[in-house]
Design a protein around this motif. Structure first.
Motif, PDB file in Angstrom:
ATOM      1  N   THR A 183       0.842  -1.208   0.000  1.00 19.56           N
ATOM      2  CA  THR A 183       0.000   0.000   0.000  1.00 19.56           C
ATOM      3  C   THR A 183       0.869   1.247   0.000  1.00 19.56           C
ATOM      4  O   THR A 183       0.601   2.208  -0.727  1.00 19.56           O
ATOM      5  CB  THR A 183      -0.932  -0.001   1.222  1.00 19.56           C
ATOM      6  OG1 THR A 183      -1.751  -1.175   1.181  1.00 19.56           O
ATOM      7  CG2 THR A 183      -1.823   1.236   1.224  1.00 19.56           C
ATOM      8  N   LYS A 199       2.495   1.562  -3.571  1.00 16.31           N
ATOM      9  CA  LYS A 199       1.525   1.972  -4.584  1.00 16.31           C
ATOM     10  C   LYS A 199       1.104   3.421  -4.373  1.00 16.31           C
ATOM     11  O   LYS A 199       0.940   4.188  -5.328  1.00 16.31           O
ATOM     12  CB  LYS A 199       0.308   1.058  -4.550  1.00 16.31           C
ATOM     13  CG  LYS A 199       0.580  -0.335  -5.090  1.00 16.31           C
ATOM     14  CD  LYS A 199      -0.674  -1.191  -5.044  1.00 16.31           C
ATOM     15  CE  LYS A 199      -0.413  -2.568  -5.644  1.00 16.31           C
ATOM     16  NZ  LYS A 199      -1.622  -3.432  -5.586  1.00 16.31           N
ATOM     17  N   LEU A 200       0.928   3.806  -3.101  1.00 14.75           N
ATOM     18  CA  LEU A 200       0.572   5.197  -2.798  1.00 14.75           C
ATOM     19  C   LEU A 200       1.672   6.137  -3.274  1.00 14.75           C
ATOM     20  O   LEU A 200       1.393   7.141  -3.955  1.00 14.75           O
ATOM     21  CB  LEU A 200       0.357   5.362  -1.295  1.00 14.75           C
ATOM     22  CG  LEU A 200       0.253   6.814  -0.807  1.00 14.75           C
ATOM     23  CD1 LEU A 200      -0.980   7.496  -1.381  1.00 14.75           C
ATOM     24  CD2 LEU A 200       0.259   6.869   0.728  1.00 14.75           C
ATOM     25  N   ARG A 251       1.718   6.560  -7.023  1.00 16.53           N
ATOM     26  CA  ARG A 251       0.619   7.366  -7.552  1.00 16.53           C
ATOM     27  C   ARG A 251       0.772   8.838  -7.197  1.00 16.53           C
ATOM     28  O   ARG A 251       0.444   9.712  -7.997  1.00 16.53           O
ATOM     29  CB  ARG A 251      -0.705   6.804  -7.028  1.00 16.53           C
ATOM     30  CG  ARG A 251      -1.065   5.511  -7.747  1.00 16.53           C
ATOM     31  CD  ARG A 251      -2.078   4.688  -7.037  1.00 16.53           C
ATOM     32  NE  ARG A 251      -2.400   3.489  -7.815  1.00 16.53           N
ATOM     33  CZ  ARG A 251      -2.988   2.419  -7.326  1.00 16.53           C
ATOM     34  NH1 ARG A 251      -3.305   2.365  -6.046  1.00 16.53           N
ATOM     35  NH2 ARG A 251      -3.251   1.387  -8.101  1.00 16.53           N
ATOM     36  N   ALA A 271      -3.717  10.026  -3.161  1.00 17.54           N
ATOM     37  CA  ALA A 271      -4.564   9.389  -2.145  1.00 17.54           C
ATOM     38  C   ALA A 271      -5.859   8.896  -2.768  1.00 17.54           C
ATOM     39  O   ALA A 271      -6.338   7.801  -2.460  1.00 17.54           O
ATOM     40  CB  ALA A 271      -4.839  10.366  -1.006  1.00 17.54           C
ATOM     41  N   ALA A 272      -6.438   9.708  -3.647  1.00 21.56           N
ATOM     42  CA  ALA A 272      -7.694   9.311  -4.295  1.00 21.56           C
ATOM     43  C   ALA A 272      -7.499   8.073  -5.161  1.00 21.56           C
ATOM     44  O   ALA A 272      -8.318   7.145  -5.129  1.00 21.56           O
ATOM     45  CB  ALA A 272      -8.219  10.474  -5.134  1.00 21.56           C
ATOM     46  N   HIS A 273      -6.417   8.042  -5.922  1.00 19.66           N
ATOM     47  CA  HIS A 273      -6.135   6.882  -6.768  1.00 19.66           C
ATOM     48  C   HIS A 273      -5.906   5.626  -5.929  1.00 19.66           C
ATOM     49  O   HIS A 273      -6.235   4.517  -6.351  1.00 19.66           O
ATOM     50  CB  HIS A 273      -4.911   7.142  -7.639  1.00 19.66           C
ATOM     51  CG  HIS A 273      -5.153   8.099  -8.771  1.00 19.66           C
ATOM     52  ND1 HIS A 273      -6.187   7.948  -9.657  1.00 19.66           N
ATOM     53  CD2 HIS A 273      -4.488   9.232  -9.145  1.00 19.66           C
ATOM     54  CE1 HIS A 273      -6.158   8.934 -10.548  1.00 19.66           C
ATOM     55  NE2 HIS A 273      -5.137   9.728 -10.256  1.00 19.66           N
ATOM     56  N   ALA A 274      -5.315   5.801  -4.733  1.00 20.84           N
ATOM     57  CA  ALA A 274      -5.022   4.666  -3.861  1.00 20.84           C
ATOM     58  C   ALA A 274      -6.198   4.329  -2.947  1.00 20.84           C
ATOM     59  O   ALA A 274      -6.089   3.411  -2.122  1.00 20.84           O
ATOM     60  CB  ALA A 274      -3.785   4.955  -3.022  1.00 20.84           C
ATOM     61  N   HIS A 275      -7.286   5.100  -3.079  1.00 18.35           N
ATOM     62  CA  HIS A 275      -8.497   4.894  -2.266  1.00 18.35           C
ATOM     63  C   HIS A 275      -8.189   5.038  -0.776  1.00 18.35           C
ATOM     64  O   HIS A 275      -8.626   4.239   0.057  1.00 18.35           O
ATOM     65  CB  HIS A 275      -9.105   3.504  -2.549  1.00 18.35           C
ATOM     66  CG  HIS A 275      -9.379   3.253  -4.005  1.00 18.35           C
ATOM     67  ND1 HIS A 275     -10.360   3.932  -4.703  1.00 18.35           N
ATOM     68  CD2 HIS A 275      -8.772   2.426  -4.888  1.00 18.35           C
ATOM     69  CE1 HIS A 275     -10.360   3.520  -5.959  1.00 18.35           C
ATOM     70  NE2 HIS A 275      -9.404   2.620  -6.104  1.00 18.35           N
ATOM     71  N   LEU A 276      -7.417   6.091  -0.446  1.00 18.23           N
ATOM     72  CA  LEU A 276      -7.087   6.400   0.935  1.00 18.23           C
ATOM     73  C   LEU A 276      -7.538   7.808   1.260  1.00 18.23           C
ATOM     74  O   LEU A 276      -7.572   8.687   0.382  1.00 18.23           O
ATOM     75  CB  LEU A 276      -5.572   6.299   1.164  1.00 18.23           C
ATOM     76  CG  LEU A 276      -4.919   4.911   1.068  1.00 18.23           C
ATOM     77  CD1 LEU A 276      -3.399   5.056   1.116  1.00 18.23           C
ATOM     78  CD2 LEU A 276      -5.412   4.004   2.175  1.00 18.23           C
ATOM     79  N   ALA A 277      -7.860   8.043   2.531  1.00 20.39           N
ATOM     80  CA  ALA A 277      -8.162   9.408   2.972  1.00 20.39           C
ATOM     81  C   ALA A 277      -6.884  10.232   2.909  1.00 20.39           C
ATOM     82  O   ALA A 277      -5.775   9.700   3.077  1.00 20.39           O
ATOM     83  CB  ALA A 277      -8.706   9.383   4.388  1.00 20.39           C
TER      84      ALA A 277
END
Length: 300
Positions: free
Chosen positions: A6, A9-10, A13, A24-30
């Protein structure tokens, strides 16, 4: 140093988008979670990974190094996921084979075609490399089976004879060198190096090997043109545009063989034995052992 997928990948991105928010949005994280992860990576390494500015972020030198490795790791993970996914669709085995040019072009296609027809649920990943690189890859356990020349040191690996492979000089009948050589004659490579050559296109292992022999004689070989197949090379040689060093089987098989003189090279490096090499035959999966048996079996 503890980074999970994670984190990698973060970071990839974020670096590629130039924005922690977008990454963060691409990695689906806040956003807060993503920022904390980036800071944690920087604290762990003890160096900044991003330069933050009004227009976004960009990686530092350390960040570019991390980005390079993150891309390699994520690509490898995707490849692993794809390979494993094939088993769900009925694949029973996957064999990775590394081969030098001669074996790849002259001898492997027919044997592999027969093996794969008899084993429809086994995939073969075949890659061309230099024999020296293949031996190192086999020692590093990066492939199941390698095919190399006996000119390289394969100590520490199990080997079996695959094929005899003689390299010859192909000369057009009108070429000046052909006039002084009988059809069944032989020459040292040193008698040829000052002439123009026709070679294989791309990063061919065989072409590199031949080039090394020229350099050992103090000559960098001159190539008039590089082509993609031995047959095309033979056609160009037959027209008188240069010489070529290639496997004897390719020269004899060429449709232009009647317009060529096939001259044997007296240099020891031109007569080679192709060997199968493995870390351990007994430890190969059953389907890989079957391929090794098929390759080592005498061929008509």
């Amino acid at each position: 140093m503890r980074f999970d997928l994670t984190d990698l990948k973060l970071f990839q991105r974020v670096a590629e988008s130039g924005s922690i928010t977008a990454g963060a949005a691409h990695a689906h994280l806040a956003l807060a979670s993503a920022s904390a992860r980036i800071r944690g990576m920087e604290d762990t390494l003890g160096v900044p990974l991003l330069v933050r500015g009004r227009r976004g972020v960009e990686p530092t030198a350390a960040g570019r190094t991390l980005l390079h490795h993150a891309r390699l790791i994520t690509q490898q993970m995707e490849r692993m996921r794809a390979d494993l996914g094939e088993y769900a669709s009925g694949l029973k085995g996957h064999v990775r084979v590394l081969s030098n040019t001669s074996a790849l072009t002259e001898f492997l296609p027919d044997v592999l075609a027969a093996f794969m027809a008899a084993h429809p649920h086994v995939n073969v990943d075949l890659e061309e490399r230099l024999s020296t690189d293949i031996v190192q890859a086999m020692r590093d356990r990066l492939a199941d089976i390698g095919i190399v020349t006996d000119a390289v040191d394969s100590s520490g690996l199990e080997t079996r004879l695959f094929k005899e492979d003689r390299l010859v000089l192909a000369v057009g009948l009108a070429h000046p060198l052909a006039k002084g050589v009988r059809r069944s004659g032989a020459l040292p490579f040193s008698a040829c190096v000052e002439y123009d050559f026709i070679g294989l296109a791309g990063d061919s292992a065989l072409q590199q090997y031949i080039g090394e022999q020229g350099l050992r004689l103090g000559h960098r070989l001159r190539y008039r043109v590089r082509l993609r197949s031995f047959d095309a090379i033979c056609r160009m040689v037959a027209s008188g545009n240069g010489l070529a060093v290639l496997p004897e089987s390719a020269a004899v098989r060429s449709r232009d063989a009647a317009n060529l003189k096939v001259v044997r090279l007296t240099d020891p490096w031109a007569r080679r034995r192709l060997l199968l090499c493995m870390q351990s035959y007994a430890k190969l999966p059953g389907y890989a052992r079957e391929l090794a048996d098929a390759l080592a079996a005498p061929q008509p």
